[in-house]
Design an enzyme around this catalytic site. Structure first.
Site, PDB file in Angstrom:
ATOM      1  N   HIS A 260       0.829  -1.201   0.000  1.00 49.82           N
ATOM      2  CA  HIS A 260       0.000   0.000   0.000  1.00 49.82           C
ATOM      3  C   HIS A 260       0.871   1.262   0.000  1.00 49.82           C
ATOM      4  O   HIS A 260       0.670   2.179  -0.817  1.00 49.82           O
ATOM      5  CB  HIS A 260      -0.897  -0.041   1.234  1.00 49.82           C
ATOM      6  CG  HIS A 260      -1.752   1.172   1.445  1.00 49.82           C
ATOM      7  ND1 HIS A 260      -3.089   1.198   1.105  1.00 49.82           N
ATOM      8  CD2 HIS A 260      -1.479   2.387   1.996  1.00 49.82           C
ATOM      9  CE1 HIS A 260      -3.593   2.387   1.427  1.00 49.82           C
ATOM     10  NE2 HIS A 260      -2.630   3.128   1.965  1.00 49.82           N
ATOM     11  N   GLU A 261       1.849   1.312   0.911  1.00 54.31           N
ATOM     12  CA  GLU A 261       2.659   2.523   1.028  1.00 54.31           C
ATOM     13  C   GLU A 261       3.568   2.730  -0.180  1.00 54.31           C
ATOM     14  O   GLU A 261       3.801   3.868  -0.604  1.00 54.31           O
ATOM     15  CB  GLU A 261       3.486   2.469   2.320  1.00 54.31           C
ATOM     16  CG  GLU A 261       2.669   2.436   3.607  1.00 54.31           C
ATOM     17  CD  GLU A 261       1.723   3.611   3.755  1.00 54.31           C
ATOM     18  OE1 GLU A 261       1.942   4.663   3.122  1.00 54.31           O
ATOM     19  OE2 GLU A 261       0.732   3.479   4.510  1.00 54.31           O
ATOM     20  N   HIS A 264       1.727   4.522  -2.783  1.00 59.14           N
ATOM     21  CA  HIS A 264       1.832   5.986  -2.627  1.00 59.14           C
ATOM     22  C   HIS A 264       3.192   6.483  -3.128  1.00 59.14           C
ATOM     23  O   HIS A 264       3.272   7.513  -3.811  1.00 59.14           O
ATOM     24  CB  HIS A 264       1.680   6.365  -1.150  1.00 59.14           C
ATOM     25  CG  HIS A 264       0.310   6.176  -0.592  1.00 59.14           C
ATOM     26  ND1 HIS A 264      -0.826   6.596  -1.244  1.00 59.14           N
ATOM     27  CD2 HIS A 264      -0.111   5.636   0.594  1.00 59.14           C
ATOM     28  CE1 HIS A 264      -1.890   6.314  -0.505  1.00 59.14           C
ATOM     29  NE2 HIS A 264      -1.481   5.727   0.621  1.00 59.14           N
TER      30      HIS A 264
END
Length: 948
Positions: A260-261, A264
């Protein structure tokens, strides 16, 4: 969005009952598990312009689509990644403890990232696409030095200037401020050559992770999102892992936080656009009104107009790790454009830090470091484990590799490793696998170690002298054998029985129990003891329960069974007194309880848990209901039975802990309450059942091995200090009963026990000596009465019928060392030393003795004399023999005296020559045996004559 108070529960306790961690509070105070929104707000303060950035992104994406034919990526970017593993040098200095993660789990995380980014995690969406990025563990540090643990640099925060304990950072803002201003500037590696990942335990903050957002150019408003010092990702250490090697931060333990990170980091936004049905700038991701918690049912509506199913499986949502599996084509296009245009991304594919300077270096790959000898199947029982040797790239010539073996474990006896060696040829890039076989023996022993190192012949591969830990592999073998307490009169022992009484008017927490609330958490909800509200939920008398009552109510014993919905984070604990389970097995807990609380979209927020500890510091959570650890939704008194794991067998330092977790949202009564807590353990009893048996592999010549029946766990026998390693032995009750039976041998007559134990080797052995212990119940021994103290142990060769006349050469009788526990424990044991292999064993009481057993007696003529020969198989107190002669067969006279052997269990040979004989005269001979008590016994008569 709901506050997430229980995200990290297992990150600080355990993932199952076989692992232990120092117990910490799981509470958080942040509304988001991801710091993306806060990061973007900081960027905007610095001048970042979202609209301009996305406009430029869209222009570049459109160009990329044209060049890429509107399909999935044709270029796969390989980027080096470095994990800064931050740990507490005081409590986590051992790799694998707490935040000091193992190389194995970091490697598993990289593998999970590559599966997720390659669209290999099982997405069911047609729009799911490869993001075109692969991660490779950095092989060298910024100075070009080889990394002995690829992709890992370990940092003890206590040794760094100005660093704080990450677990003491109590908010998302505290974590982000400390890392951006202190941690990152002091520890970052060149962001143009590495993706920097910082791992730490900041569990007190509620944050799972955050990432910097890519800049697009130096144009105004597009380059204010990160700096060289801050670029990268920070994630909570418990979230690191994979589907096959999970971390500890349930339900975020499968490595998807970093997926997920990094989304980003490569330019992706939350699927909601961080707004109610906002814009994430990817048209193939449906809008959502809020980020997801838990794992909703497929088809769950997105809460937007038009209403369509939400894509909660997308990695840029907040769903539990287990249900995430999707990046879409539009997300892939954004990622590709960032990789081609963004500073500190576009340079990464050309970095050589993922290439080792020692391409032919070999190293032990992560594997099992602690193994139990417990195995199943036929004897010899064993388990096998792979020991894998990797090569950095390829061998550059021929080489032969073998393993040197040291440590306290003994090869052949405790383990074997095959093959003895492996070979490399030029260009060989394959892993070499040795097979470690751990034998399940029956010896009671401490943990043992196997220490392996490389022996290399040839130049095709090499090891790095600087990387000693990669050239060594240590395996610890834990023992599964115990000396259980034997007690036939009390098979079950009660270690704790607590009903919390019926007294009212005060706080009735029993003596020895300790109640507390974790430091830094609310004390509004706490454990108290009284009967207020007990009857409402089906209890009688007092309970120990959670209450939000004030101090007066607590003191007066009127604090009700109810918890507050406004207390910000409750972590209330009740610990039992110390329980001594030494010598006991099958430890179990029974209690009555209620525990309602709250669950929302599959995530637990208010709930109970039960733990055990063996040292008061490390706690293991117990599976309680429906193969789960959570106690929630129980609204009336329910009886719960828990079997504690094998690790509690025989411990003298056992405690249980009951824990209540709740947040400051909904309060669904009742909270956790317990009553009638009973903890029991079991003694071993003596086996008496016919044909019950136990097989054990005895590979040592020292120590003791117990034979516990595979039928019911009862004890049959014990073997100690064999002169050889007998291998697989089976002890069987071949005859059973409580009476005694006559037994006759050529040496004596006996009464024997009806119960007979046969100990047989899988491979015949007739020479071993050893000490054996047999166990008999009071009922089996009652028949002997006053003769109990005179019982001996007899060994009779296998195959000999106990109902017939037993040749003394086929039996051995020894004095027994008797441990008489009949009065208190209902059994007695009999131990004795034997030689000559393994056989039938029984108790005997001698009723008469044959002083001497004469095997043969012959009289033979020999020219001018007559020769007498005789042999004995056993002699008891034998002084010797008168040789007697007669010429009529009636009147005998002694003609000689021959000394006996006094006492002997072996065959003895005797000879006498009569030189005073005349031709053609028949002479008659007999032996008169005399013992030390002057008792005499005559032999049969033999005759002979010499020719004239």
């Amino acid at each position: 969005m709901k506050k997430i108070y229980t995200l990290f529960l297992f990150g600080f306790i355990v993932s199952n009952v076989f692992s232990q961690q120092v117990l910490k509070s799981p509470f958080v105070a942040a509304a988001d598990k991801c710091g993306f929104s806060a990061e973007m707000e900081k960027n905007r303060v610095r001048g970042f312009n979202d609209a301009a950035y996305e406009a430029e992104m869209q222009r570049l994406i459109n160009e990329f689509k044209q060049l890429n034919n509107f399909g999935p990526p044709t270029t796969i970017f390989s980027v080096p990644i470095i994990f800064h593993v931050i740990y507490d040098g005081n409590t986590e200095s051992t790799i694998g403890t707490g935040a000091n993660l193992t190389q194995a789990i970091v490697t598993a995380q990289i593998q999970q990232l590559n599966a997720d980014f390659a669209n290999l995690s099982g997405s069911g969406y047609g729009s799911a696409t490869d993001l075109g990025v692969r991660f490779v563990a950095a092989k060298v540090d910024p100075m070009g030095n080889l990394l002995c643990e690829p992709g890992i640099v370990r940092i003890n925060w206590r040794s760094q200037s100005g660093w704080q304990n990450p677990s003491g950072l109590s908010s998302m803002n505290a974590v982000m401020t400390h890392f951006d201003n202190v941690v990152k500037p002091q520890s970052y590696w060149d962001p143009y050559r590495y993706v920097n990942i910082w791992l730490a335990d900041f569990s007190g903050s509620g944050l799972l992770g955050y990432a910097t957002f890519p800049a697009m150019s130096t144009l105004p408003g597009l380059g204010n999102s990160e700096t060289d010092q801050t670029a990268g990702v920070v994630v909570m250490s418990g979230s690191v892992g994979s589907l096959s090697n999970p971390g500890t931060a349930s339900p975020y333990q499968y490595g998807r936080t970093l997926t997920h990170e990094l989304g980003h980091f490569f330019g992706l936004r939350h699927i909601t656009g961080d707004a109610n049905c906002g814009n994430d700038y990817c048209t193939d991701t449906p809008p959502q009104n809020a980020l997801t918690s838990g794992c909703p049912a497929p088809g769950t509506a997105n809460g937007c107009t038009p209403s369509v199913p939400k894509m909660f499986e997308n990695y840029m949502d907040y769903s539990n790790d287990i249900c995430l599996n999707t990046f879409t084509l539009n997300q892939s296009e954004s990622c590709q454009v960032v990789m081609l245009n963004s500073p500190r991304r576009k340079e990464l594919p050309s970095s050589t830090t993922g290439v080792s300077p020692m391409l032919n270096r070999i190293f032990f790959k992560p594997g099992q470091t602690t193994v139990s000898e417990t195995a199943s199947g036929a004897c010899p029982r064993y388990k096998e484990y792979p020991i894998t040797v990797g090569v950095e790239s390829t061998a550059n010539g021929n080489a032969t590799l073998s393993l040197s073996k040291t440590g306290s474990a003994t090869e052949i006896t405790d383990y074997t490793i095959t093959p003895s060696s492996v070979t490399y040829t030029n260009g060989d890039a394959t892993d070499k696998v040795f097979t470690l076989r751990i034998y399940d023996d029956a010896i009671i022993e401490s943990a043992e170690t196997i220490q392996l190192a490389f022996n290399i012949s040839g130049t095709g591969v090499q090891q790095s002298i600087a990387c000693g830990s990669a050239n060594q592999y240590t395996i610890t073998i834990t023992d599964d054998d115990f000396n259980y307490s034997i007690n036939n009169t009390m098979p079950t022992v009660t270690l704790l029985s607590e009903n919390f009484g019926i007294t009212t008017g005060s706080n009735q927490v029993p003596a020895g129990w300790v109640t507390s609330n974790a430091a830094g958490t609310s004390t509004t909800n706490k454990w108290v003891g009284n009967n207020t509200g007990a009857g409402t939920y089906g209890f009688s008398g007092n309970t120990l329960h959670i209450s939000n009552g004030n101090s007066t109510a607590v003191t007066n014993g009127t604090a009700a069974m109810a918890y507050s919905s406004t207390a910000t984070g409750t972590d209330a604990r009740a610990v039992t007194p110390l329980l001594n389970a030494a010598g006991l097995k099958d430890i179990s807990v029974s209690l009555k309880l209620v525990s309602n609380g709250e669950i929302d979209s599959g995530t637990f927020y208010d709930f109970g848990l039960v733990y055990y500890t063996l040292n008061g510091t490390n706690y293991s959570v117990l599976t309680v209901l429906n193969n789960d650890v959570y106690l929630q939704g129980i609204t009336s008194s329910t009886t719960l039975n828990i079997n504690l794991p094998a690790g509690t067998i025989g411990t003298s330092n056992l405690r249980l802990m009951f824990r209540w977790i709740s947040d400051n949202s909904v309060a669904n009564q009742p909270p956790f309450a317990i009553d009638d807590v009973v903890v029991t353990g079991k003694n071993v009893t003596v086996e008496s059942q016919l044909n019950h048996a136990a097989t054990e592999n005895i590979l040592s010549t020292s120590g003791s091995s117990n034979f516990y029946s595979s039928n019911d766990g009862q004890v049959i026998a014990k073997l100690s200090n064999p002169s050889v390693s007998p291998g697989c032995l089976t002890a069987t009750i071949t005859q059973a009963g409580n009476t005694n039976i006559s037994l006759s041998s050529t040496a004596a007559t006996y009464l024997r026990s009806e119960k007979v134990v046969n100990i047989s080797p899988a491979i015949a052995n007739t020479t071993a000596s050893y000490n054996v212990t047999l166990y008999y119940t009071t009922a089996e021994l009652a028949i002997w009465g006053a003769n109990f103290a005179n019982l001996k142990l007899m060994k009779v060769k296998n195959g000999i019928n106990l109902g017939g006349l037993i040749n003394s050469a086929d039996a051995e009788v020894v004095n027994a060392v008797i441990d008489d526990q009949r009065a208190t424990k209902g059994y007695a044991s009999f131990s004795g030393d034997f030689t000559g292999g393994f056989s039938q064993f029984l108790l005997v009481y001698q009723t008469s003795v044959v002083p001497v057993a004469i095997l043969n007696f012959d009289a033979l003529s020999n020219n001018k004399n007559i020769v007498l020969n005789w042999s004995t198989s056993i002699e008891n107190n034998n002084k010797g023999f008168f040789v007697e002669r007669s010429i009529d067969g009636n009147q005998f006279e002694p003609i000689s005296w021959i000394n006996g052997k006094m006492n002997s269990n072996i065959i003895s040979h005797y000879t006498y020559t009569d030189n005073y004989v005349e031709p053609d005269v028949i002479y008659y001979y007999r032996l008169r045996q005399k013992d030390i008590d002057n008792n005499e016994k005559l032999s049969d008569v033999r005759q002979a004559k010499i020719k004239g």
